[in-house]
Design a protein around this motif. Structure first.
Motif, PDB file in Angstrom:
ATOM      1  N   LYS A  38       0.841  -1.183   0.000  1.00 31.34           N
ATOM      2  CA  LYS A  38       0.000   0.000   0.000  1.00 31.34           C
ATOM      3  C   LYS A  38       0.878   1.235   0.000  1.00 31.34           C
ATOM      4  O   LYS A  38       1.840   1.330   0.744  1.00 31.34           O
ATOM      5  N   GLU A  82       1.029   5.041   0.910  1.00 33.48           N
ATOM      6  CA  GLU A  82       0.312   5.947   1.794  1.00 33.48           C
ATOM      7  C   GLU A  82      -0.155   7.180   1.034  1.00 33.48           C
ATOM      8  O   GLU A  82       0.620   7.814   0.334  1.00 33.48           O
ATOM      9  N   GLY A  83      -1.438   7.512   1.159  1.00 34.02           N
ATOM     10  CA  GLY A  83      -1.976   8.713   0.534  1.00 34.02           C
ATOM     11  C   GLY A  83      -2.765   8.443  -0.729  1.00 34.02           C
ATOM     12  O   GLY A  83      -3.705   9.155  -1.029  1.00 34.02           O
ATOM     13  N   GLY A  84      -2.410   7.450  -1.527  1.00 35.92           N
ATOM     14  CA  GLY A  84      -3.145   7.143  -2.731  1.00 35.92           C
ATOM     15  C   GLY A  84      -2.304   7.242  -3.985  1.00 35.92           C
ATOM     16  O   GLY A  84      -1.084   7.442  -3.927  1.00 35.92           O
ATOM     17  N   PRO A  85      -2.927   7.120  -5.165  1.00 36.26           N
ATOM     18  CA  PRO A  85      -2.196   7.112  -6.433  1.00 36.26           C
ATOM     19  C   PRO A  85      -1.708   8.505  -6.813  1.00 36.26           C
ATOM     20  O   PRO A  85      -2.144   9.515  -6.251  1.00 36.26           O
ATOM     21  N   THR A  92     -10.236   8.624 -12.701  1.00 37.75           N
ATOM     22  CA  THR A  92      -9.168   7.641 -12.491  1.00 37.75           C
ATOM     23  C   THR A  92      -8.912   6.877 -13.786  1.00 37.75           C
ATOM     24  O   THR A  92      -9.837   6.620 -14.559  1.00 37.75           O
ATOM     25  N   LYS A 119      -2.381   2.845 -11.273  1.00 33.74           N
ATOM     26  CA  LYS A 119      -3.538   3.732 -11.136  1.00 33.74           C
ATOM     27  C   LYS A 119      -3.098   5.186 -10.979  1.00 33.74           C
ATOM     28  O   LYS A 119      -2.125   5.482 -10.286  1.00 33.74           O
ATOM     29  N   TYR A 120      -3.858   6.079 -11.635  1.00 40.46           N
ATOM     30  CA  TYR A 120      -3.621   7.517 -11.535  1.00 40.46           C
ATOM     31  C   TYR A 120      -4.945   8.221 -11.278  1.00 40.46           C
ATOM     32  O   TYR A 120      -6.026   7.667 -11.556  1.00 40.46           O
ATOM     33  N   GLU A 121      -4.848   9.454 -10.792  1.00 42.58           N
ATOM     34  CA  GLU A 121      -6.013  10.316 -10.640  1.00 42.58           C
ATOM     35  C   GLU A 121      -5.805  11.606 -11.427  1.00 42.58           C
ATOM     36  O   GLU A 121      -4.679  12.117 -11.506  1.00 42.58           O
ATOM     37  N   ASP A 132      -2.492  15.437  -0.325  1.00 41.63           N
ATOM     38  CA  ASP A 132      -2.777  15.310  -1.767  1.00 41.63           C
ATOM     39  C   ASP A 132      -1.697  15.994  -2.598  1.00 41.63           C
ATOM     40  O   ASP A 132      -1.297  15.503  -3.655  1.00 41.63           O
ATOM     41  N   ARG A 183       1.174  14.036  -3.654  1.00 47.25           N
ATOM     42  CA  ARG A 183       0.957  13.064  -4.730  1.00 47.25           C
ATOM     43  C   ARG A 183       0.839  13.733  -6.108  1.00 47.25           C
ATOM     44  O   ARG A 183       0.725  13.047  -7.120  1.00 47.25           O
TER      45      ARG A 183
END
Length: 464
Positions: A301, A303-306, A347, A359-361, A373, A376
């Motif tokens: 994982k 941390e924080g996201g993609p 996404t 994965k991207y945002e 955020d 990232r």
């Protein structure tokens, strides 16, 4: 003599009263005699030649209203001068213009009625000077200067019987024709017709040359990308083979399994940095993240996201929330359709150059991002406007583009003036073709290659 020139001469000196009709002939004083219905050299815009009787009637009735003139001419069963020919014909006959394109020289066969003139036996052949002076395409040429040559032409074409009876005339006519042919010069040919005077096609040549160069450069870039991708797959396979596994997602460093310390894991991560493209990451941990999470292993994982890519919020820009997914994921540019409701977050998964999708945002509201955020955010598509960066948590453009990669997307045919401000920033400019959609993938590969180099140079601890 040419009846049109004689009629013009009489009109210019206001001596139309001397033109009288006797039977089927017109007598021009005591000098000339012509058949009434013979064709003149003046051609109507409708295509037919005007006859002598129609022109004589016209020039004698120029002060009559045109509709009345038409009725009178029809009543006499004469050819009528059309309204569109009226002014040009009258200007020529009255001497206001010297020449007109409507005049077409005719061979004066049977132009003068009656027996051959008595001096025919003693007529000399026209000299070369006479032939050079004779210019049939110039109706203003004085009849007195052409009398000898015109008389010879009239006499030669008087009748077949006359031609047979007077053999010297035939000889003179042959010599005259030979003189004319020897002095013929082509006015226009194939090459002169193809010439375009006062036209410069340098701008078109420059544009086509530029397109060819850009096309060649894009093809070379695509080939280089394909070669690099092939090398990446080879390096990745060899790397994991050296570590006794073919599955990069099931790899666990032997040092970790042997229970070695965290510093050893860090050194292994730095060694792994040389294979950044095959591992789809920058392996230098920042904040204590293990090699497993940095490499995108199964079960790991981040941390924080993609990663986050920012796009402009305006609907009229080339790339926004409506078409970013198709462009970045599939490598195809489609025009933005703002009819649907705009999503807050888009996404997508990066597949280009990655054995496993990442994965991207995509977002377009920087003010809604939290400090986590912002960590990232790896790229932003810029508009070239200062207000786009209002309320960003950075000091200036230098700080923004040192931490976030800037991309300016434009059409290749757009004016360079629109990119003047962008050229002052540390921003990657990527050009798209307006119509050649097969070149979109090359542009997307440029983006991913630039992003990869940017992130690796800054050792960002994020799966990209």
């Amino acid at each position: 003599m040419d009846p049109l020139s004689i009629l013009r001469e009489y009109t210019m000196r206001s001596d139309l009263e001397s033109i009288k009709q006797v039977g089927d002939e017109f007598l021009f004083g005591d000098e000339y005699r012509f058949v009434c219905n013979m064709d003149t050299a003046y051609r109507s815009k409708q295509g037919s030649l005007y006859t002598l009787d129609s022109l004589v009637f016209f020039v004698k009735n120029t002060h009559t209203k045109h509709t009345d003139y038409m009725q009178q001419a029809r009543a006499l069963k004469l050819q009528t001068v059309t309204f569109i020919d009226r002014k040009a014909l009258l200007d020529y006959l009255e001497g206001r213009v010297q020449n007109t394109d409507a005049i077409e020289l005719l061979a004066p066969t049977a132009a003068v009625s009656g027996a051959p003139p008595p001096h025919l036996h003693h007529m000399d052949a026209p000299s070369e000077d006479d032939v050079e002076e004779y210019r049939p395409d110039d109706p203003s040429f004085a009849p007195s200067k052409r009398s000898r040559l015109d008389d010879a032409m009239v006499d030669v074409g008087a009748s077949a019987a006359g031609m047979a009876e007077y053999e010297p005339v035939e000889m003179d006519a042959s010599r005259m024709i030979s003189f004319i042919k020897e002095r013929e010069r082509p006015i226009r040919d194939r090459n002169s017709i193809l010439l375009c005077h006062n036209k410069d096609f340098q701008e078109i040549l420059t544009m086509l040359t530029k397109r060819d160069e850009e096309k060649k450069k894009a093809e070379e870039l695509k080939e280089a990308g394909d070669r690099q991708q092939s090398n990446d797959r080879y390096d990745e396979k060899r790397y994991w083979k050296d570590h006794d596994t073919e599955d990069p997602h099931s790899y666990k460093p032997k040092d970790m399994l042997a229970g070695k310390g965290k510093a050893d894991v860090t050194r292994a991560s730095h060694s792994h940095h040389s294979h950044r493209q095959s591992l789809s990451m920058v392996p230098a941990p920042r904040s204590g993240t293990s090699l497993l999470s940095a490499a995108g292993q199964k079960g790991a994982k981040v941390e924080g996201g993609p990663p986050i890519i920012l796009v402009p919020s305006a609907a009229q820009t080339l790339l926004n929330m409506y078409n970013a997914k198709e462009f970045l994921e599939d490598g195809v540019y489609v025009a933005a359709d703002a009819k649907n409701k705009k999503p807050e977050v888009v996404t997508f998964h990066r597949k280009m150059g990655r054995p496993k999708p990442v994965k991207y945002e995509v977002r377009d509201k920087p003010t809604a991002l939290s400090p986590k955020d912002w960590e990232r955010v790896i790229a932003v598509f810029v508009l070239g406007k200062e207000w786009q960066f209002k309320d960003w948590p950075f000091k200036d453009h230098v700080e923004i583009f040192s931490k976030i990669m800037g991309i300016y997307l434009r059409f290749e045919d757009d004016s360079v003036d629109s990119a003047k401000i962008v050229k002052q920033w540390n921003v990657k400019i990527i050009s798209l073709s307006k119509h050649k959609r097969h070149q979109d993938r090359t542009a997307v590969l440029q983006f991913w290659d630039s992003l990869e180099n940017f992130i690796c140079a800054r050792r960002v601890n994020i799966v990209f």
